[in-house]
Design a protein around this motif. Structure first.
Motif: not given
Length: 97
Positions: A56-70
């Protein structure tokens, strides 16, 4: 932007139709509408059957490192990932694009 890729391998003897797996997939499918940091989201079962393939795979994107942490710390993400700990292992790659 940061790409967040996750590949899951079901534990030995665990099948895709196991009710825990079905619930885990549903929990991940619903994250896109729940976690505001998600800029792009797709998740699906692997369609190839090779010994080295993950399931199974998840392919996602977030704006920046802070967004990834959140995103990672978001209670809905923590709950979804917690379900998968019962029946799978995974690998992760996060990279800027």
């Amino acid at each position: 932007m940061i790409r967040h890729l996750v590949l899951f391998k079901l534990n030995e003897g665990v099948r895709r139709d196991d009710e825990r797996v079905v619930a885990g997939v549903k929990a991940f499918q619903e994250l896109d509408g729940i976690v505001p940091e998600i800029e792009f989201w797709e998740c699906a079962w692997n369609i190839t059957d090779r010994p080295i393939a993950y399931d199974f795979a998840i392919n996602s994107a977030v704006a920046d490192a802070d967004a990834l942490k959140r995103y990672i710390e978001h209670p809905a993400h923590q709950a979804a990932a917690g379900q998968w700990r019962e029946f799978a292992t995974w690998v992760i790659a996060d990279y800027p694009f």
